[in-house]
Design a protein around this motif. Structure first.
Motif, PDB file in Angstrom:
ATOM      1  N   ASP A 185      20.970  10.418 -30.877  1.00  0.00           N
ATOM      2  CA  ASP A 185      19.921   9.794 -31.705  1.00  0.00           C
ATOM      3  C   ASP A 185      20.502   8.685 -32.575  1.00  0.00           C
ATOM      4  O   ASP A 185      19.892   7.630 -32.764  1.00  0.00           O
TER       5      ASP A 185
ATOM      6  N   ARG B 271      10.897  16.682 -29.441  1.00  0.00           N
ATOM      7  CA  ARG B 271      11.660  15.733 -30.268  1.00  0.00           C
ATOM      8  C   ARG B 271      10.932  14.394 -30.374  1.00  0.00           C
ATOM      9  O   ARG B 271      10.858  13.787 -31.450  1.00  0.00           O
TER      10      ARG B 271
ATOM     11  N   GLU C 155       7.707  14.777 -32.569  1.00  0.00           N
ATOM     12  CA  GLU C 155       7.980  14.826 -34.019  1.00  0.00           C
ATOM     13  C   GLU C 155       8.215  13.421 -34.570  1.00  0.00           C
ATOM     14  O   GLU C 155       7.657  13.035 -35.600  1.00  0.00           O
ATOM     15  N   ARG C 156       8.987  12.657 -33.834  1.00  0.00           N
ATOM     16  CA  ARG C 156       9.288  11.294 -34.300  1.00  0.00           C
ATOM     17  C   ARG C 156       8.037  10.426 -34.305  1.00  0.00           C
ATOM     18  O   ARG C 156       7.791   9.682 -35.255  1.00  0.00           O
TER      19      ARG C 156
ATOM     20  N   ASN D 267       5.672  11.575 -37.215  1.00  0.00           N
ATOM     21  CA  ASN D 267       6.163  11.139 -38.540  1.00  0.00           C
ATOM     22  C   ASN D 267       5.899   9.652 -38.750  1.00  0.00           C
ATOM     23  O   ASN D 267       5.461   9.217 -39.820  1.00  0.00           O
TER      24      ASN D 267
ATOM     25  N   LYS E 267      20.198  13.322 -36.652  1.00  0.00           N
ATOM     26  CA  LYS E 267      19.047  13.234 -35.754  1.00  0.00           C
ATOM     27  C   LYS E 267      18.014  12.263 -36.309  1.00  0.00           C
ATOM     28  O   LYS E 267      17.824  12.188 -37.526  1.00  0.00           O
ATOM     29  N   GLN E 268      17.365  11.555 -35.420  1.00  0.00           N
ATOM     30  CA  GLN E 268      16.318  10.619 -35.843  1.00  0.00           C
ATOM     31  C   GLN E 268      15.029  11.385 -36.101  1.00  0.00           C
ATOM     32  O   GLN E 268      14.698  12.318 -35.364  1.00  0.00           O
ATOM     33  N   THR E 269      14.331  11.001 -37.151  1.00  0.00           N
ATOM     34  CA  THR E 269      13.029  11.629 -37.415  1.00  0.00           C
ATOM     35  C   THR E 269      11.905  10.601 -37.333  1.00  0.00           C
ATOM     36  O   THR E 269      10.752  10.932 -37.532  1.00  0.00           O
ATOM     37  N   ARG E 270      12.246   9.345 -37.089  1.00  0.00           N
ATOM     38  CA  ARG E 270      11.252   8.279 -37.028  1.00  0.00           C
ATOM     39  C   ARG E 270      11.361   7.545 -35.687  1.00  0.00           C
ATOM     40  O   ARG E 270      12.387   7.621 -35.012  1.00  0.00           O
TER      41      ARG E 270
END
Lengths: 369, 280
Positions: A233, A269, A272-273, A276, B213-216
């Motif tokens: 990531d 995954r 979620e991204r 958001n 980890k990427q959250t966006r």
């Protein structure tokens, strides 16, 4: 029977070819010739197809595949361990690989070898981003990464040696989709004005609702369980303008893996991204308020097309004080990431220095002002 | 007999001038607390100090506190201070030199009124403003005795300076000698230093961990990929609060800066005195 593995040889001298990221061509280190990807693709099309067919046949009839080595047990052991055994087409040595290995190099003769069956038919990637940066670039980037890290133990950068540098084509799912966000907020607008001896403050309360859709294209999620998710990531983003239709010809000289995680295992995954980000974008449209407090939100994800791509990653590993440190560099953009050890002593030194300096400066200011 | 007659006359004059309601004090002491905000001990301590300063400089220094000045005069707090000063014949020397701090608790008004040649010389406009600054911080905390002590001590410094021919006109020293650096300040410096040090080292530590980890996914929003469907802002209600403004001290009115014979003092009122008033 056709070999399941192939290596690309120089049409001029039969030396092994490797893909050179700088020139974007396949290079022969022996005679110096170079060839375009299209030239080699055309040359090896039949051989690759035969190798892929042989691999498919081997998958269907594993017991008929002759894998016995000289001692008669090595291949059996490999099969029990979930590994695969191939014969190097250059020197004939037996290569024991992971079940997902798609490109490797022979540990005996060093020739780059491709396992076309791992990346053909249903397993064939849609896209590849070729390596642009070399092993030397990766090593230099790691040394540069150490610079300016004030809490790094001195011995780590001075004495430590990089143990392994691998250029790996990592499998990624590129997931398209749409996120629908429906959000509620409470907002206030505050105005103040003097009236006689009093300041009159009026606070207006609003119920705010925003909803919208955000379309996403190609959110990357690594599809290899061997690769740490955080590392994969963190090296984003890749420049998708350089995505190319997949060809085996980009692989010689690097390792490659095929996916071992189905898209269903990776959706969460990406969801979620996307969720958001959609919530953030929709929330940003609430403007002109003194304060905004979220009251609730509903996010729905509609998934679209999923593409399969191989992305270039340099993996560098080192050991220090008995611990492994793994770094990853985006083989296209050069972005390097990885966790570094922290020296407690240096932390204390810096803390004491900064805290003491600030305290002294404030003391001087307070004394004279 | 003659003294008693004069007192009677003064009382009569005051009763006439303080029209709405008679000032119940028989006489104005150096410290007169008609609003009962001081303890007996504090009152005595302040009286002694005011008398001491008055004797030392032959200059009357007074404090008068009432619940509401409007009970005594028609006009403003300045009128009250001026009437009080002259009706009770306050001040020393032939020109009734003195200064009075008059306070009215109801609307939190105050006025500093200086009179006489020496009064106007010693208590310049700037000086009176500084004098007020010295006690207002105490009054805003309802520390009445502390504020009056500051008034007396600062007045003493201003009188001393005036006697030396150098009245406070641009800068007033802190009358109470305070250490320039103390344990509280040292603790503040250490606490802020620790905060900065901790924050800086925390930031450095975070820079050592970059595998996150990427959250966006903002890099993957397609061109023109954002569509806003609902945009509704609905007014619910309004709440209103009123807060009393603590105004800055207002300068004395009338005259011009530097008016009269004394640089930096604005003479106003019918008795040739100077004022500085405001709210505490």
């Amino acid at each position: 029977m056709a070999e399941q593995i192939s290596n690309y040889q120089c049409p001029s001298c039969t030396g092994p070819l490797r893909f050179d990221g700088k020139t974007g061509r396949l290079q022969c280190d022996y005679c110096g010739s170079s060839f375009s990807v299209q030239e080699i693709e055309a040359l090896y099309k039949e051989k690759d197809e035969a190798a892929a067919a042989a691999a498919q046949q081997a998958e269907m009839e594993p017991d008929n595949v002759s894998l016995e080595g000289e001692w008669g047990t090595g291949s059996d052991w490999a099969r029990e361990q979930g590994l695969k055994a191939y014969n190097c087409p250059s020197c004939g040595a037996e290569l024991i690989c992971d079940a997902t290995t798609a490109a490797t190099s022979c540990p005996y003769c060093g020739n780059p070898s491709i396992v076309p069956g791992q990346l053909s038919n249903m397993l064939k990637p849609d896209f590849v981003i070729p390596f642009k940066l070399s092993k030397e670039d990766a090593v230099a980037a790691l040394k540069k990464y150490y610079n300016g890290k004030k809490l790094l133990p001195r011995a780590f950068s001075n004495k430590n040696h990089i143990q392994e540098v691998k250029g790996v084509y990592v499998p990624f799912w590129l997931i398209d989709g749409t996120a629908e966000a429906d959000m509620q907020f409470q907002g206030t607008r505050v105005t103040s004005m003097p009236q006689g001896d009093y300041m009159v403050t009026a606070t207006d309360y609003y119920r705010i609702r925003r909803s919208g859709t955000v379309k996403f294209e190609k959110i990357p999620v690594d599809a290899s369980s061997k690769m740490p998710d955080a590392h994969m990531d963190a090296i984003e983003p890749f420049d998708y303008s350089e995505l190319k239709p997949f060809s085996n010809a980009y692989l010689p000289g690097f390792l490659a893996e095929r996916y071992d995680m189905e898209p269903e295992a990776c959706y969460s995954r990406a969801d979620e991204r996307a969720g958001n980000t959609a919530a953030e974008i929709v929330a940003q449209t609430v403007k002109g308020y003194s304060s905004v407090i979220p009251q609730g939100s509903q996010i729905r994800i509609r998934r679209g097309r999923v593409s399969y791509a191989l992305m270039p990653v340099w993996m560098l590993s080192t050991q220090w004080n008995g611990e492994n440190y793994l770094f990853a560099m985006n083989g296209q953009t050069g972005k390097l990431i990885g966790d570094l050890p922290v020296s407690n002593w240096r932390s204390l030194e810096w803390f004491a220095g900064i805290a003491g300096g600030v305290a002294m400066a404030l003391a001087v200011l307070m004394y004279f002002l | 007999m003659k003294k008693g007659f004069v007192s009677l006359l003064l009382m009569f004059a005051l009763l006439l001038s303080l029209s709405a309601c008679a000032f119940t004090e028989a006489r104005i002491d150096y410290v007169t607390d008609a609003a009962n905000i001081l303890s007996a001990g504090e009152k005595q301590e302040l009286r002694d100090r005011a008398e001491q300063i008055s004797d030392q400089y032959d200059f009357g220094v007074y404090i008068v506190v009432v619940n509401d000045y409007r009970d005594y005069v028609k006009g403003n707090i300045e009128t009250f201070a001026e009437e009080l000063f002259h009706s009770y014949g306050l001040g020393r020397r032939s020109d009734e030199a003195g200064v009075i701090l008059a306070m009215s608790m109801n609307e939190r008004d105050y006025d500093i009124y200086a009179h006489g040649n020496f009064g106007n010389y010693a208590f310049t406009d700037y000086g009176k403003k500084q004098l007020a600054n010295n006690f207002l911080d105490n009054f805003r905390r309802n520390d009445w005795a502390g504020g009056f002590r500051d008034f007396l001590e600062t007045s003493a410094v201003m009188l001393q300076k005036a006697e030396e021919g150098n009245p406070v006109d641009t800068f007033i020293p802190d009358p109470v000698e305070r250490p320039r650096f103390n344990a509280v300040k040292a603790m503040m410096c250490l606490a802020l230093g620790t905060l900065f040090g901790g924050g800086a080292v925390g930031t450095m530590k975070r820079s050592m961990k970059t595998a996150v980890k990427q959250t966006r996914a903002e890099n993957y929003v397609g061109r023109g990929g954002v569509t806003l469907r609902t945009e509704r802002d609905e007014f619910l209600n309004r709440s209103v609060t009123r807060t009393r403004i603590m105004p800055q001290n207002t300068g004395s009115s009338g005259g011009r800066p530097g008016g009269g014979h004394f640089g930096g003092t604005t003479i106003s009122g019918s008795h040739g005195g100077s004022h500085h008033s405001g709210k505490f």
